[in-house]
Design a protein around this motif. Sequence first.
Motif, mmCIF file in Angstrom:
data_model
loop_
_atom_site.group_PDB
_atom_site.id
_atom_site.type_symbol
_atom_site.label_atom_id
_atom_site.label_comp_id
_atom_site.label_asym_id
_atom_site.label_seq_id
_atom_site.Cartn_x
_atom_site.Cartn_y
_atom_site.Cartn_z
ATOM 1 N N LEU A 16 4.035 6.147 -0.787
ATOM 2 C CA LEU A 16 3.828 5.265 0.363
ATOM 3 C C LEU A 16 4.062 3.815 -0.017
ATOM 4 O O LEU A 16 4.631 3.035 0.756
ATOM 5 C CB LEU A 16 2.416 5.449 0.930
ATOM 6 N N PHE A 31 -4.164 4.472 -0.908
ATOM 7 C CA PHE A 31 -4.231 5.615 0.008
ATOM 8 C C PHE A 31 -5.475 6.427 -0.291
ATOM 9 O O PHE A 31 -5.760 6.740 -1.447
ATOM 10 C CB PHE A 31 -2.978 6.483 -0.166
ATOM 11 N N ASN A 34 -0.005 7.991 -2.842
ATOM 12 C CA ASN A 34 -0.133 6.535 -2.946
ATOM 13 C C ASN A 34 1.165 5.907 -3.454
ATOM 14 O O ASN A 34 1.661 4.921 -2.900
ATOM 15 C CB ASN A 34 -1.281 6.191 -3.895
ATOM 16 N N LEU A 63 -1.263 -1.391 -2.398
ATOM 17 C CA LEU A 63 -1.535 -0.381 -1.382
ATOM 18 C C LEU A 63 -2.438 0.682 -1.980
ATOM 19 O O LEU A 63 -2.264 1.075 -3.129
ATOM 20 C CB LEU A 63 -0.229 0.246 -0.890
ATOM 21 N N VAL A 110 -4.972 3.870 4.765
ATOM 22 C CA VAL A 110 -4.160 3.059 3.869
ATOM 23 C C VAL A 110 -4.649 1.617 3.972
ATOM 24 O O VAL A 110 -4.703 1.056 5.071
ATOM 25 C CB VAL A 110 -2.663 3.128 4.234
ATOM 26 N N THR A 170 -4.123 -2.386 2.373
ATOM 27 C CA THR A 170 -3.051 -3.132 1.714
ATOM 28 C C THR A 170 -3.428 -4.579 1.457
ATOM 29 O O THR A 170 -4.375 -5.122 2.040
ATOM 30 C CB THR A 170 -1.771 -3.131 2.573
#
Length: 310
Positions: free
Chosen positions: A281, A229, A278, A227, A207, A209
């Motif tokens: 999260l 993923f 994605n 973010l 991940v 960010t």
Amino acid sequence: MHSTRILYTFGVLCAMLSSSFGTNNLTNCSAGASCSATKTTTLSTAASTKTATISSTTESVYHSINNNVVKEKPKDLQTCQRKSADFDKCIVNAFQHIFSTWKNGINGSPHSVPIDPLFVREFEVIEDRENITPLTVKINNITVTGLSEANIKSVNFKDKEYDFKMTYSVPKIRLNGHYTAQGQILLLKIDTYGDMFMEILDGFYTVSTKVKLRTLEKQQFFDLRALQFNVDSIKDLHLYFANLFKDKVLNDNTNAVFNGSWRVFFEIFKPKIEAEINKVLLAHFRSVFGQVPAEFFIGDVTEATKASRQ
């Protein structure tokens, strides 16, 4: 090309059925194999890159979430000091809390987004890139379990910033859903529906960010701007589609070939899986970071912020 690879897979299927029709033995996925995926390192807002960003309503969203701020630091949440020598180990334990303890949100807050189980309404896969193997598969009413069993491996922050890159493993992610499939591959016509499941085993994930600090009511909060993923690798994949064919032997042997050629199918489904995980999260981390002050995670966050401005 996926279509060419699927042609090969079904060529193997036809050869196998011609020689072994009448048997009913399911073969398992190859144990110990590894499926590596190409990483995408650039964060963007395009849906095709599996990146989600906060909308222009960030300010109002954070003010709304702030009404549900955790007033006292949970006793089982470890607070880290960025200047400490054991910061890397400490922050891994703190972020583990986000997956394990807060998997279903914080204190029943309406802004909390559960990650386990995760519900996905539908995704569609159309495999017709060279007009050779027209096949459309839709999977709906999907339940995804296992994300809360994540084992955080590392959380790395940029120097004097709060963007972080997190790596973790999950023993098993399982998708249960209902599918419809229409199309034709070689001589096999498919027009059916039924239940299905997919198990992603021993996966490693990343991940990445974009994070800034935001001050609300004299407290600092992590403002998650973006973010992304990515699936780095998986060890194995099990999948099963019920009712592909009326004949049980043909159905079981087809699924056996699917499992034996799981890398082909995972490459097809991977972008959809990444995109859905994605989104959840992003929502889950935004919910947590919007309710838990940053200093509950990193005790010297204000001091570090001042130092970065000098």
